[in-house]
Design a protein around this motif. Structure first.
Motif, PDB file in Angstrom:
ATOM      1  N   PRO A  19       0.808  -1.221   0.000  1.00 31.38           N
ATOM      2  CA  PRO A  19       0.000   0.000   0.000  1.00 31.38           C
ATOM      3  C   PRO A  19       0.837   1.264   0.000  1.00 31.38           C
ATOM      4  N   ARG A  20       2.128   1.227   0.399  1.00 28.80           N
ATOM      5  CA  ARG A  20       2.947   2.433   0.467  1.00 28.80           C
ATOM      6  C   ARG A  20       3.323   2.958  -0.916  1.00 28.80           C
ATOM      7  N   GLN A  21       3.282   2.097  -1.958  1.00 31.33           N
ATOM      8  CA  GLN A  21       3.647   2.533  -3.291  1.00 31.33           C
ATOM      9  C   GLN A  21       2.506   3.286  -3.988  1.00 31.33           C
ATOM     10  N   LEU A  22       1.330   3.340  -3.382  1.00 27.69           N
ATOM     11  CA  LEU A  22       0.177   3.985  -4.003  1.00 27.69           C
ATOM     12  C   LEU A  22       0.048   5.409  -3.495  1.00 27.69           C
ATOM     13  N   LYS A  23      -0.523   6.286  -4.308  1.00 27.34           N
ATOM     14  CA  LYS A  23      -0.738   7.679  -3.964  1.00 27.34           C
ATOM     15  C   LYS A  23      -2.238   7.971  -3.968  1.00 27.34           C
ATOM     16  N   PRO A  24      -2.702   8.861  -3.090  1.00 30.52           N
ATOM     17  CA  PRO A  24      -4.135   9.165  -3.067  1.00 30.52           C
ATOM     18  C   PRO A  24      -4.562   9.921  -4.311  1.00 30.52           C
ATOM     19  N   ASP A  25      -5.850   9.732  -4.670  1.00 30.01           N
ATOM     20  CA  ASP A  25      -6.366  10.319  -5.902  1.00 30.01           C
ATOM     21  C   ASP A  25      -6.932  11.724  -5.689  1.00 30.01           C
ATOM     22  N   SER A  26      -7.399  12.053  -4.492  1.00 23.80           N
ATOM     23  CA  SER A  26      -8.067  13.321  -4.265  1.00 23.80           C
ATOM     24  C   SER A  26      -7.206  14.234  -3.399  1.00 23.80           C
ATOM     25  N   THR A  27      -7.542  15.523  -3.442  1.00 17.36           N
ATOM     26  CA  THR A  27      -6.801  16.519  -2.646  1.00 17.36           C
ATOM     27  C   THR A  27      -7.020  16.295  -1.159  1.00 17.36           C
ATOM     28  N   GLU A  28      -8.268  15.959  -0.773  1.00 18.92           N
ATOM     29  CA  GLU A  28      -8.532  15.715   0.646  1.00 18.92           C
ATOM     30  C   GLU A  28      -7.709  14.537   1.153  1.00 18.92           C
ATOM     31  N   ALA A  29      -7.646  13.478   0.329  1.00 14.97           N
ATOM     32  CA  ALA A  29      -6.858  12.310   0.751  1.00 14.97           C
ATOM     33  C   ALA A  29      -5.376  12.665   0.871  1.00 14.97           C
ATOM     34  N   GLU A  30      -4.877  13.467  -0.074  1.00 10.70           N
ATOM     35  CA  GLU A  30      -3.468  13.892   0.004  1.00 10.70           C
ATOM     36  C   GLU A  30      -3.219  14.706   1.264  1.00 10.70           C
ATOM     37  N   ARG A  31      -4.188  15.595   1.587  1.00 13.46           N
ATOM     38  CA  ARG A  31      -4.013  16.388   2.811  1.00 13.46           C
ATOM     39  C   ARG A  31      -3.999  15.503   4.040  1.00 13.46           C
ATOM     40  N   ILE A  32      -4.891  14.517   4.061  1.00 15.84           N
ATOM     41  CA  ILE A  32      -4.935  13.606   5.225  1.00 15.84           C
ATOM     42  C   ILE A  32      -3.626  12.852   5.349  1.00 15.84           C
ATOM     43  N   MET A  33      -3.108  12.355   4.216  1.00 16.75           N
ATOM     44  CA  MET A  33      -1.851  11.593   4.257  1.00 16.75           C
ATOM     45  C   MET A  33      -0.676  12.495   4.636  1.00 16.75           C
ATOM     46  N   THR A  34      -0.709  13.769   4.150  1.00 16.06           N
ATOM     47  CA  THR A  34       0.360  14.705   4.527  1.00 16.06           C
ATOM     48  C   THR A  34       0.363  14.943   6.024  1.00 16.06           C
ATOM     49  N   VAL A  35      -0.824  15.102   6.609  1.00 15.70           N
ATOM     50  CA  VAL A  35      -0.917  15.303   8.061  1.00 15.70           C
ATOM     51  C   VAL A  35      -0.389  14.085   8.810  1.00 15.70           C
ATOM     52  N   LEU A  36      -0.778  12.892   8.330  1.00 16.28           N
ATOM     53  CA  LEU A  36      -0.314  11.665   8.995  1.00 16.28           C
ATOM     54  C   LEU A  36       1.204  11.514   8.870  1.00 16.28           C
ATOM     55  N   ASP A  37       1.761  11.799   7.648  1.00 15.01           N
ATOM     56  CA  ASP A  37       3.226  11.700   7.479  1.00 15.01           C
ATOM     57  C   ASP A  37       3.951  12.697   8.366  1.00 15.01           C
ATOM     58  N   GLU A  38       3.449  13.944   8.437  1.00 13.35           N
ATOM     59  CA  GLU A  38       4.085  14.934   9.316  1.00 13.35           C
ATOM     60  C   GLU A  38       3.994  14.508  10.774  1.00 13.35           C
ATOM     61  N   THR A  39       2.867  13.893  11.136  1.00 11.98           N
ATOM     62  CA  THR A  39       2.722  13.414  12.522  1.00 11.98           C
ATOM     63  C   THR A  39       3.748  12.324  12.825  1.00 11.98           C
ATOM     64  N   ILE A  40       3.990  11.422  11.859  1.00 11.22           N
ATOM     65  CA  ILE A  40       5.000  10.356  12.063  1.00 11.22           C
ATOM     66  C   ILE A  40       6.383  10.977  12.224  1.00 11.22           C
ATOM     67  N   VAL A  41       6.697  11.967  11.364  1.00 14.42           N
ATOM     68  CA  VAL A  41       7.998  12.644  11.476  1.00 14.42           C
ATOM     69  C   VAL A  41       8.129  13.333  12.825  1.00 14.42           C
ATOM     70  N   LYS A  42       7.043  14.010  13.263  1.00 15.79           N
ATOM     71  CA  LYS A  42       7.098  14.680  14.574  1.00 15.79           C
ATOM     72  C   LYS A  42       7.295  13.684  15.702  1.00 15.79           C
ATOM     73  N   LEU A  43       6.633  12.539  15.604  1.00 19.39           N
ATOM     74  CA  LEU A  43       6.811  11.513  16.644  1.00 19.39           C
ATOM     75  C   LEU A  43       8.253  11.021  16.680  1.00 19.39           C
ATOM     76  N   GLU A  44       8.833  10.788  15.500  1.00 17.68           N
ATOM     77  CA  GLU A  44      10.227  10.324  15.469  1.00 17.68           C
ATOM     78  C   GLU A  44      11.178  11.391  15.999  1.00 17.68           C
ATOM     79  N   ILE A  45      10.931  12.669  15.649  1.00 19.59           N
ATOM     80  CA  ILE A  45      11.775  13.754  16.184  1.00 19.59           C
ATOM     81  C   ILE A  45      11.622  13.837  17.695  1.00 19.59           C
ATOM     82  N   THR A  46      10.376  13.717  18.182  1.00 17.08           N
ATOM     83  CA  THR A  46      10.141  13.759  19.630  1.00 17.08           C
ATOM     84  C   THR A  46      10.854  12.612  20.328  1.00 17.08           C
TER      85      THR A  46
END
Length: 390
Positions: A19-46
């Motif tokens: 599933p990681r090789q796939l990209k979302p089709d809609s802008t809302e989905a991209e925004r949701i995934m961007t938020v989740l990716d930033e959250t993962i990065v923030k967790l790793e930095i924390t």
């Protein structure tokens, strides 16, 4: 953009596989995934921040002054909150400190997100032990993948996925049947192996019986060897007896030589003892003579020491007198020098006076002669004028 289908593989199957090789089709989905990716990065930095603040001197050059100062502020705020929690205090103060801590942490995360290369470099540089935070980050990443899969799954794809899961369940049933058949085959093989093991056990028992027979044969051979060893022992004993007899003769011969040498050495020892006694007597006489000489010299030394002490005392008295005389002599010399200087000064003054008197007398004589000569010249001129008038 949607990922194109591969030949022979449905899109739902591709999403399930990776599933990681796939990209979302809609802008809302991209925004949701961007938020989740930033959250993962923030967790790793924390997760990395406590390790970085523990060795801040080591990573200060890599972090830069702004991030370093922010981390120091975060460290101070965390220590302050720990102190507030350990000691009873105002809940409002604790909430304000926690608010400042959250704000500082958000600021640090913002600085790290602005510089992603720094985050990736620290991720490979900083070594962090596994903890509950790692499990939480892993679960959040699984949640992100699940969310991506849900966002990418359309109704048709979901039906395809259900059909795919049914096919997988059928395949699992077939695999279970194959496994049961293999287990039955394995049981047969195990039974065959047990039969072979029983055969090997019988062979081992036969080998044990043969080994016992060999042990009996070895015992008979050992008895034969013992008999032969006894015969050889008798021959060796006879040879050793003959050798012992020869050695006894040698011992007797050596004993006679030893007795002769003992007598010879005793005679030489007696001579040496006499010389030793004579030498000891001479040494004793020399020691006595040395003692008497040293006693006489010691008495002489004591007398000389007494005389030396007396002379030393007299010398000390004379030295004191000599010091007084030197002082008196110095004073007399000083007075004599002063008197001599005064006499020399008087003589020089007398000589100056005599010289001055001599000069004055000479000047006066010259002046007297000149005056007398002038008077004589005046008288001569008067006489000459009187003769002319007549």
């Amino acid at each position: 953009m949607a990922t194109p289908r591969k030949a022979g593989i449905p899109l739902g199957v591709m999403k399930v596989l990776d599933p990681r090789q796939l990209k979302p089709d809609s802008t809302e989905a991209e925004r949701i995934m961007t938020v989740l990716d930033e959250t993962i990065v923030k967790l790793e930095i924390t997760r990395l921040i406590p390790r970085i603040t523990g060795s801040l001197d080591r990573y200060a050059g890599m972090l830069g002054p702004e991030i370093t100062s922010s981390l120091l502020e975060l460290q101070k705020l965390s220590m302050e909150i720990q102190q507030l929690h350990t000691s009873p205090g105002d809940a409002k103060t604790i909430r304000a400190a926690e608010k400042r801590l959250k704000s500082s942490l958000r600021n640090i995360l913002r600085l790290f997100l602005v510089n992603p290369l720094l985050y990736h470099g620290l991720k490979f540089e900083v070594r962090v032990r596994e903890s509950a935070a790692d499990a939480f980050i892993k679960a959040f990443m699984e949640f992100r993948d699940s969310m991506l899969e849900r966002l990418l799954t359309a109704p048709d794809e979901e039906r395809e996925m259900i059909q795919f899961m049914k096919d997988i369940s059928l395949q699992v049933e077939k695999n279970t049947e194959v496994i049961s058949a293999l287990q039955a085959q394995l049981e047969g093989l195990i039974q065959a192996r047990d039969e072979e093991v029983s055969k090997k056990d019988k062979e081992i028992e036969n080998l044990k019986t043969t080994m016992e027979d060999l042990a009996k044969n070895c015992r008979t051979e050992i008895r034969l060897l013992m008999k032969e060893g006894g015969k050889q022992k008798k021959g060796d004993e006879e040879a050793s007896q003959e050798r012992c007899a020869r050695l006894k003769e040698d011992i007797q011969h050596l004993g006679t030589q030893f007795s002769a040498l003992v007598l010879e050495h005793r005679a030489s020892e007696l001579v040496l003892r006499k010389e030793k006694c004579k030498t000891e007597r001479e040494i004793q006489e020399w020691v006595q003579k040395y003692d008497t000489d040293m006693t006489e010299k010691q008495t002489t030394y004591d007398e000389l020491q007494i005389a030396y002490n007396e002379e030393k005392e007299q010398l000390a008295v004379l030295m004191e007198k000599h010091a007084l005389l030197i002082q008196e002599y110095t004073l007399i010399e000083e007075e004599h020098r002063i008197l001599q200087e005064k006499a020399e000064e008087a003589a020089r003054e007398e000589a100056r006076r005599n010289q001055a008197a001599t000069c004055i007398q000479a000047y006066w004589k010259g002046y007297f002669v000149r005056c007398k000569y002038k008077s004589l010249r005046k008288k001569g001129k008067g006489k000459g004028k009187g003769k002319g008038k007549k």
